[in-house]
Structure formats: structure tokens, C-alpha cells
Design an enzyme around this catalytic site. Structure first.
Site, PDB file in Angstrom:
ATOM      1  N   ARG A 160       0.878  -1.171   0.000  1.00  0.00           N
ATOM      2  CA  ARG A 160       0.000   0.000   0.000  1.00  0.00           C
ATOM      3  C   ARG A 160       0.910   1.214   0.000  1.00  0.00           C
ATOM      4  O   ARG A 160       2.099   1.103   0.246  1.00  0.00           O
ATOM      5  CB  ARG A 160      -0.949  -0.007   1.193  1.00  0.00           C
ATOM      6  CG  ARG A 160      -0.239  -0.084   2.511  1.00  0.00           C
ATOM      7  CD  ARG A 160      -1.205  -0.110   3.689  1.00  0.00           C
ATOM      8  NE  ARG A 160      -0.466  -0.309   4.929  1.00  0.00           N
ATOM      9  CZ  ARG A 160      -1.002  -0.365   6.125  1.00  0.00           C
ATOM     10  NH1 ARG A 160      -2.311  -0.262   6.269  1.00  0.00           N
ATOM     11  NH2 ARG A 160      -0.267  -0.530   7.203  1.00  0.00           N
ATOM     12  N   CYS A 172       4.215   8.304  -4.764  1.00  0.00           N
ATOM     13  CA  CYS A 172       5.045   9.447  -4.391  1.00  0.00           C
ATOM     14  C   CYS A 172       4.105  10.596  -4.055  1.00  0.00           C
ATOM     15  O   CYS A 172       3.246  10.955  -4.858  1.00  0.00           O
ATOM     16  CB  CYS A 172       5.941   9.838  -5.558  1.00  0.00           C
ATOM     17  SG  CYS A 172       6.596  11.497  -5.385  1.00  0.00           S
ATOM     18  N   ASN A 217      -4.565   7.084   5.490  1.00  0.00           N
ATOM     19  CA  ASN A 217      -4.400   6.158   6.605  1.00  0.00           C
ATOM     20  C   ASN A 217      -2.944   6.159   7.054  1.00  0.00           C
ATOM     21  O   ASN A 217      -2.047   5.960   6.244  1.00  0.00           O
ATOM     22  CB  ASN A 217      -4.779   4.730   6.174  1.00  0.00           C
ATOM     23  CG  ASN A 217      -4.604   3.732   7.300  1.00  0.00           C
ATOM     24  OD1 ASN A 217      -5.402   3.689   8.235  1.00  0.00           O
ATOM     25  ND2 ASN A 217      -3.540   2.942   7.230  1.00  0.00           N
ATOM     26  N   GLU A 218      -2.721   6.403   8.341  1.00  0.00           N
ATOM     27  CA  GLU A 218      -1.376   6.324   8.937  1.00  0.00           C
ATOM     28  C   GLU A 218      -0.309   6.941   8.023  1.00  0.00           C
ATOM     29  O   GLU A 218       0.658   6.280   7.625  1.00  0.00           O
ATOM     30  CB  GLU A 218      -1.021   4.869   9.275  1.00  0.00           C
ATOM     31  CG  GLU A 218      -1.909   4.277  10.351  1.00  0.00           C
ATOM     32  CD  GLU A 218      -1.526   2.833  10.725  1.00  0.00           C
ATOM     33  OE1 GLU A 218      -0.763   2.208   9.982  1.00  0.00           O
ATOM     34  OE2 GLU A 218      -2.010   2.361  11.754  1.00  0.00           O
ATOM     35  N   CYS A 241      10.353   9.105  -0.460  1.00  0.00           N
ATOM     36  CA  CYS A 241      10.656   8.937  -1.883  1.00  0.00           C
ATOM     37  C   CYS A 241      11.807   9.846  -2.307  1.00  0.00           C
ATOM     38  O   CYS A 241      11.904  10.990  -1.860  1.00  0.00           O
ATOM     39  CB  CYS A 241       9.378   9.281  -2.643  1.00  0.00           C
ATOM     40  SG  CYS A 241       9.525   9.132  -4.411  1.00  0.00           S
ATOM     41  N   CYS A 293      12.520  10.393  -5.723  1.00  0.00           N
ATOM     42  CA  CYS A 293      12.357  10.526  -7.177  1.00  0.00           C
ATOM     43  C   CYS A 293      12.667  11.960  -7.642  1.00  0.00           C
ATOM     44  O   CYS A 293      12.901  12.855  -6.830  1.00  0.00           O
ATOM     45  CB  CYS A 293      10.927  10.139  -7.572  1.00  0.00           C
ATOM     46  SG  CYS A 293       9.715  11.394  -7.190  1.00  0.00           S
ATOM     47  N   CYS A 306      10.375  14.592  -6.150  1.00  0.00           N
ATOM     48  CA  CYS A 306      10.689  14.921  -4.756  1.00  0.00           C
ATOM     49  C   CYS A 306      11.962  15.762  -4.677  1.00  0.00           C
ATOM     50  O   CYS A 306      12.068  16.666  -3.848  1.00  0.00           O
ATOM     51  CB  CYS A 306      10.820  13.654  -3.918  1.00  0.00           C
ATOM     52  SG  CYS A 306       9.207  12.886  -3.605  1.00  0.00           S
ATOM     53  N   GLU A 349      -7.996   2.971  15.916  1.00  0.00           N
ATOM     54  CA  GLU A 349      -7.746   1.529  15.869  1.00  0.00           C
ATOM     55  C   GLU A 349      -7.238   1.108  17.247  1.00  0.00           C
ATOM     56  O   GLU A 349      -6.092   1.361  17.600  1.00  0.00           O
ATOM     57  CB  GLU A 349      -6.705   1.185  14.792  1.00  0.00           C
ATOM     58  CG  GLU A 349      -7.145   1.552  13.386  1.00  0.00           C
ATOM     59  CD  GLU A 349      -6.123   1.138  12.314  1.00  0.00           C
ATOM     60  OE1 GLU A 349      -5.195   0.374  12.614  1.00  0.00           O
ATOM     61  OE2 GLU A 349      -6.278   1.619  11.174  1.00  0.00           O
ATOM     62  N   TRP A 392       1.172  -9.730  10.635  1.00  0.00           N
ATOM     63  CA  TRP A 392       1.218  -9.907   9.186  1.00  0.00           C
ATOM     64  C   TRP A 392       1.825 -11.290   8.936  1.00  0.00           C
ATOM     65  O   TRP A 392       1.136 -12.287   9.025  1.00  0.00           O
ATOM     66  CB  TRP A 392       2.041  -8.790   8.526  1.00  0.00           C
ATOM     67  CG  TRP A 392       1.291  -7.496   8.338  1.00  0.00           C
ATOM     68  CD1 TRP A 392       0.058  -7.163   8.837  1.00  0.00           C
ATOM     69  CD2 TRP A 392       1.731  -6.363   7.584  1.00  0.00           C
ATOM     70  NE1 TRP A 392      -0.288  -5.899   8.443  1.00  0.00           N
ATOM     71  CE2 TRP A 392       0.711  -5.381   7.675  1.00  0.00           C
ATOM     72  CE3 TRP A 392       2.873  -6.063   6.850  1.00  0.00           C
ATOM     73  CZ2 TRP A 392       0.820  -4.134   7.038  1.00  0.00           C
ATOM     74  CZ3 TRP A 392       2.976  -4.823   6.224  1.00  0.00           C
ATOM     75  CH2 TRP A 392       1.953  -3.872   6.320  1.00  0.00           C
TER      76      TRP A 392
HETATM   77 ZN   LIG Z   1       8.821  11.187  -5.085  1.00  0.00          ZN
END
Ligand SMILES: [Zn+2]
Length: 669
Positions: A105, A109, A143-144, A153, A155, A158, A304, A312
Site C-alpha cells: 500500500r 510518491c 491512513n497512517e 521517496c 524521485c 521529490c 484503531e 502480518w
Molecule cells: Zn517522489
């Protein structure tokens, strides 16, 4: 309608024929609210622009007929495959320059303009669809945030965003070179566009670059959330907006993230399979909840709350009988206005198929359901009375992301951890039943009798003045080793002896120091006549020269600096400034906490055994004492007779992993 309890529900994981049974069982349990939809982008938009919310409309309607409201999650933590396939530049790039693939998940980016466009589209359409649904009371953004991102990231998008962020902060490349110290190793830049993102190199990056990268990444996530919040605020003025935080997680400055939210939420997993033993102590769990309350200096939701064994690929322990209730009571005691359990029923597929919910895989209510039934019945009246009323304590511990990040970059000692240091200070007061707040360094200090500010490694003039003013006006302040070491751009300070800028206030100078690589250092409290006063420190020894008039509370017991101060106290203005020159052992922490408690006139709540926690909450009509036994054996408790048992509890023995609630009429102010 008052909302106290909820569950995280994924109707899309189950056949529709089951939904009615789920709603009925939820209603019987006392569920007021569900969170849904936060990973369901594909179900909402199976192909670009073809939206389908009918399944969620149906689930919301069915639950509403059972008196259950809904929080809708924006699904931007799980972009679908078709979306990624349309533009692979959305995928994040790691520190080695490798593009991470689709399949977990948050394979995205967050600076990518195309991804931002997709997020804007889905959030706008959802906002317009759900804003008039009276069963939908609020939104959870994403979420979180910060989870599933490794070191964020690196890239090209970024990198450009980082350059723009730096240019805004420093104005000219000359200024950046100066404040980062790029003369070292020929790292001088002639344009912002030359500056690297922290991909792996043959050696470490410049610490100033790394600290600014962490600040930038946090700002980027806050901005990513803000883009969604702005849409929801405009289109859905009658619905609240929140986000589920992760306690001491380091990726995002939660003070900044919290600013745009109506209230913060938090995901509390006391037996998370990823957690160390130190992170699972009752004190560490309590500190996490008190930290969350600090983010907006108000009460919060648990979005939660652990409802079964979590895992997991590997699993954590199974909650013992009573522990689900104990942990729920702990969340409420420390400021949760609503507790939402994760998750309703254990999923039978996907990465989280062993992350157990209230119901097991087969959906038949069992031990966990029966336990929570009783817990909800007992806690609801307390929660209704204390809702929105925030605890206000006399002592606070400063929690500062700059210190967290700077000490992650250069921990000084391989085992030094900012979070465990502050949790150890917290625990010393916790064990005395002295309730403690956490404090945003940008918030007002003056309301506290005592403040502990561990490891003020990065110290700028603003904080320096704030600490000085606090003490001179009568505050009791505890500072520690490695304070006043660095500038706000993460270069070493040169403007005097350590702790730079605070020498006169503390009445000491640190002219030398010793990283404790091979052994802890023995320490003698006072004259050390009692063996209990022979304690120790770890990680670090500052070698302290006291000024005249400074009180020496403890000294080192070995090494070439034997007999020199390890803990000092110095009167400054109307207040008192302590300096702790090492990371104290638990026994030394207790001695320091006792001294500070006496010096600041802090009051203990009640006396309890070490494994029994007591928290007081003041409601609209009454005061409550929530007593929690974190041990697997029963304990005697000694609660003053002025407190009455709530409900049908009796006696002075608290069951293994049990909790008791006492009540008394509110004392007139
Ligand atoms: Zn990025």
C-alpha cells in the site's frame, strides 16, 4: 447522539448476506460508529472516472438502521493498479534509486503532481457524494500517513520539491553553503538544482542536509494531507476531519499535521508484533496516549484499538483475558473520547489475514466479543461525563521532532534513542502516579510547575530564551546531557562552553565528555552512604565543572572524572534548573524524580503497587479514578474512602489485567 465506541469495518470483504448479521451484532455490542472505505479506491473507481459508491451507500444505510453512524476514509493509501499503470512515475523511488513496485500500500510518491491530481479527483467526488448523507459524521484523511514509506521517496519530483523547499528556507545558495558547512569534503553547491536527495553514497551525508530532508519530508506529508483537508472543509462543512496517527512515529511532525484536523486520532496496539519489550510496558503505552493528547492539547479518538492478536507474516501475543478491557480503559483514562476497535471481523485473505478483529475468521462471537460487551457497558457512562474535558497536569516533558530527527542522524552513542530517553523520564513520574503531559516546544510553558526537556541537542535562540524565561519566573526545569550542542541548521555551536547558551542558568560548564561505549558509569547520589544511593548512568558522561553556588546532587564513581558532578541543581531567578549529565539508570531516575517532585511541589495521585496505574479524570458532574492492573496477578489497592465504586464493583482487590472505576461528586472549584 453520543459516540463512544466503534469498529473498523470492511463490508467489501464479506458477502452482502452477512451485513445484516454484522450490524445486529454490532448494535448488541454497543457500537455507535464504524470507519469504512479507507483502502477501497478500486471499489469506488474501478476504472478512471467510473465511480460507484452504491455498495458503501447500502452499507451506511443498513448500519444507520441499527443506530450506527459512519466515518468515511479517503482511499489514497491504496491507489489501484489501473491508476499506477497509467503513469508509473507515481511509484516511489527508494534510497538506492530503485523504483518500488505495486503490491503493498502507499506505492505512491506524495509530491507527484499526477498522483495529487488523482487524489484531488477521488476526494472531491467522494466529498460531494457523502456530504449530504446524515449517517456520515466525519472523514478520516488517508491512513497512517508516514507508514509504508521507508525513508520516503527520492524521485525526481521529490528532488525538485526539496530544492524549492530549500530555496524558500535559505534564499540564496551562498547562505545554504554557509549554514550547512559545505566546505567540508568539497560539497559546495553553486545552484539549488545541484543538491542531492539522500540516496546512498560511499559515506554518510552531511548532517545538515539530512535534518533538512527530514523536515522537508514531514512538510510534504502535511501538505499532502492538507490538499485533501481543504477539499473536505469546503464541500463538507458539517462533517469532522481527522487522521489516525501512530504515537512516537518519526516520519511526520504530528503537531503540524494536527493543525488542519478537528481532532487527532491514534492507532493503539499494546501488543504490536513489531514492538520491543520496552515499547510494550504499561508506562510506554501510557506515554504514547499522553503524547497524542499533546498534539492539539485536547482529547482524541482511538481509531484503531487492538481487538485481538495482531500480525502480518508473524504474530504478536494473544491478549490475555481482561487485557482488551484494560487497554481500552487506559486509552479512555489518558484522553480518548471515542474508542474504535480494529477490526470488526478477522479478514480471511490479504496481508492482514492474521490481524485479528473482535470476531474470529468464521464470524462467530467468542471471548473477545463477550469481554468487550462488558467493557463498553462499564466505560460508557464515564466517557459520557468526561467527554471533551482535557486533563491538565503540573509537569510536562518536551517532545521535539528536531531533537528526534537530529539524534536519529547522529545518535552519539549507538544505543542512544531520543524516544526511549524521554520515555524513561516519563516512567519515573508515572511510577509515582504523578500524571505528566507532553509539551510542544512551540506551546506556552508557563502553566507548568516542572518541565523536563531531555536532549536539547539542537538549540536555537528562541528555545534558549523560552527555557531561561520559564526558570527565571519560577519554573523547575530539568535539562540533560547533549544540550545546546548544535545550531538549528545542525552545525556545532561555537558560542561558548556546553551546554551553549545555558551555562549561567544551569550554573555549570561541560568542558569534556565521554561516550560510554564499553560499560555503564557508577554514580553516587549524595554521600552514597546507603547502597540504594549507588546507581549508574549509561550512553554518555558529560564532565561537568560546577560554578560557585551550584548544588551537586550526585557524582561519578569511577573513571578519571570520578567525584565530578553527574546531577546538579542551580537556583536561577525564582526557579530551579537541574542538569543531568548522563542517561540515568531506573534507580537514578527515581532519585531525580523524587527531588524534582519535592522541589516543584508535585502531588502523587494515590499510592499503588508498581504494576497498578491510577489516572484521575474530572467530568462535568463527577470525578473519576480509573485504576488499572497491568499484571497477570491480582493486587490489593488502597483507594481513599472518599472514592466510591462505580457500578457493581466491590472490594479492594483488583483482578489480573482488570480495571476499576471509582467516582466521587465533583469538588467545587
Ligand atoms: Zn517522489
Amino acid at each position: 447522539m453520543s459516540i463512544e465506541f466503534g469498529v473498523d469495518y470492511y463490508p467489501e470483504h464479506w458477502d452482502r448476506s452477512r451485513w445484516e448479521t454484522d450490524a445486529r451484532l454490532m448494535q448488541a455490542l454497543g457500537v455507535d460508529v464504524v470507519r469504512m472505505g479507507e483502502f477501497s479506491w478500486f471499489k469506488f473507481e474501478p476504472e478512471r472516472g467510473a465511480f460507484d459508491f452504491s455498495w458503501l451507500d447500502e452499507a451506511i444505510g443498513l448500519l444507520a438502521r441499527h443506530g450506527i453512524k459512519t466515518i468515511v476514509g479517503t482511499p489514497t493509501a491504496a491507489p489501484p493498479k489501473w491508476l499506477i499503470d497509467q503513469d508509473k512515475s507515481i511509484l516511489p523511488v527508494d534510497a538506492e534509486g530503485i523504483t518500488r513496485g505495486f503490491g503493498g500500500r502507499h506505492h505512491d510518491c506524495q509530491s507527484n503532481a499526477k498522483y495529487r491530481g488523482h487524489c484531488k479527483r477521488i476526494v472531491s467526488v467522494m466529498a460531494e457524494h457523502f456530504r449530504d448523507n446524515r449517517a456520515v459524521i466525519g472523514w478520516q484523511v488517508d491512513n497512517e500517513l508516514g507508514n509504508s514509506h521507508d525513508n520516503l521517496c527520492t524521485c525526481d519530483s521529490c528532488r525538485s520539491s526539496f530544492h524549492a523547499w530549500l530555496e524558500k528556507r535559505y534564499g540564496t545558495i551562498g547562505e545554504l553553503n554557509e549554514v550547512w558547512g559545505t566546505n567540508f569534503w568539497s560539497q559546495n553547491y553553486t545552484a539549488f538544482s545541484q543538491i542531492p536527495v539522500p540516496r546512498i553514497t560511499p559515506n554518510s551525508h552531511n548532517p545538515s542536509l539530512l535534518l533538512d530532508w527530514k523536515r522537508f519530508c514531514s512538510d510534504l506529508i502535511v501538505d499532502f494531507a492538507r490538499a485533501q483537508i481543504d477539499i473536505l472543509r469546503e464541500k463538507c462543512p458539517d462533517q469532522f476531519i481527522t487522521h489516525n496517527l501512530m504515537g512516537f512515529s518519526e516520519k511526520v511532525n504530528y503537531y503540524d499535521l494536527g493543525k488542519g484536523l478537528d481532532f487527532v486520532s491514534h492507532d493503539q496496539y499494546p501488543m504490536g508484533y513489531w514492538m520491543s519489550a520496552a515499547e510494550k510496558t504499561p508506562a510506554a503505552l501510557a506515554s504514547t496516549l499522553d503524547l497524542i493528547r499533546a498534539m492539539k492539547r485536547k482529547n482524541f479518538w482511538i481509531m484503531e484499538q487492538q481487538a485481538g492478536p495482531a500480525g502480518w507474516e508473524t504474530l504478536g501475543q494473544t491478549p490475555r483475558p481482561g487485557q482488551l478491557g484494560l487497554w481500552t480503559a487506559q486509552s479512555v483514562a489518558h484522553g480518548a473520547d471515542t474508542v474504535v476497535f480494529f477490526r470488526w471481523r478477522t479478514c480471511t485473505f490479504g496481508t492482514e489475514e492474521f490481524w485479528h478483529g473482535i470476531l474470529p475468521h468464521d464470524g462467530t462471537p467468542g471471548r473477545r466479543y463477550e469481554e468487550l460487551l462488558k467493557v463498553i457497558e462499564r466505560l460508557r457512562p464515564v466517557m459520557q461525563d468526561i467527554k471533551g474535558i482535557c486533563a491538565k497536569n503540573d509537569i510536562a516533558i518536551v517532545y521535539d521532532y528536531d531533537q528526534y530527527w537530529a539524534l536519529r542522524i547522529q545518535p552519539q552513542h549507538p544505543k542512544l534513542s531520543y524516544v526511549s530517553s524521554i520515555q524513561q523520564y516519563y516512567e519515573a513520574f508515572y511510577r509515582r502516579n504523578i500524571p505528566t503531559d507532553f509539551l510542544n516546544p512551540n506551546d506556552e510553558f508557563s502553566g507548568y510547575k516542572a518541565i523536563v526537556a531531555p536532549l536539547q541537542f539542537v538549540l536555537g535562540p528562541g528555545m534558549e530564551l523560552k527555557l531561561r524565561t520559564y526558570v527565571s519566573e519560577g519554573g523547575v526545569l530539568v535539562l540533560t546531557m547533549r544540550s545546546g550542542v548544535k545550531t538549528e541548521t545542525n552545525k556545532c555551536r561555537t558560542d561558548g562552553s556546553l551546554p551553549c547558551g545555558l551555562v549561567d542558568m544551569l550554573g555549570i560548564e561541560v568542558l569534556d565528555y565521554d561516550c560510554l561505549r564499553d560499560a555503564d558509569i557508577p554514580i553516587v547520589w549524595g554521600k552514597g552512604s546507603d547502597p540504594a544511593l549507588r546507581v549508574s548512568g549509561c550512553w554518555w558522561s558529560d564532565i561537568v565543572t560546577p560554578h560557585e553556588g551550584t548544588q551537586v546532587l550526585a557524582t561519578y564513581g569511577e573513571e578519571f572524572y570520578r567525584g565530578t558532578p553527574a546531577v546538579t541543581a542551580h537556583r536561577y531567578g525564582k526557579g530551579m534548573a537541574y542538569y543531568v549529565a548522563t542517561q540515568p539508570s531506573p534507580a537514578l531516575m527515581r532519585l531525580i524524580a523524587d527531588h524534582v517532585t519535592a522541589s516543584a511541589g508535585l502531588k502523587r495521585l494515590v499510592d499503588t503497587d508498581e504494576s497498578v496505574e491510577a489516572v484521575r479524570r474530572v467530568g462535568e458532574s463527577a470525578e473519576y479514578l480509573i485504576v488499572m492492573n497491568h499484571d497477570g496477578a491480582a493486587h490489593d489497592i488502597h483507594v481513599p474512602a472518599s472514592w466510591n465504586h462505580l457500578l457493581d464493583e466491590t472490594g479492594s482487590k483488583i483482578a489480573p489485567y482488570g480495571f476499576m472505576v471509582f467516582r466521587k461528586e465533583k469538588t467545587p472549584v
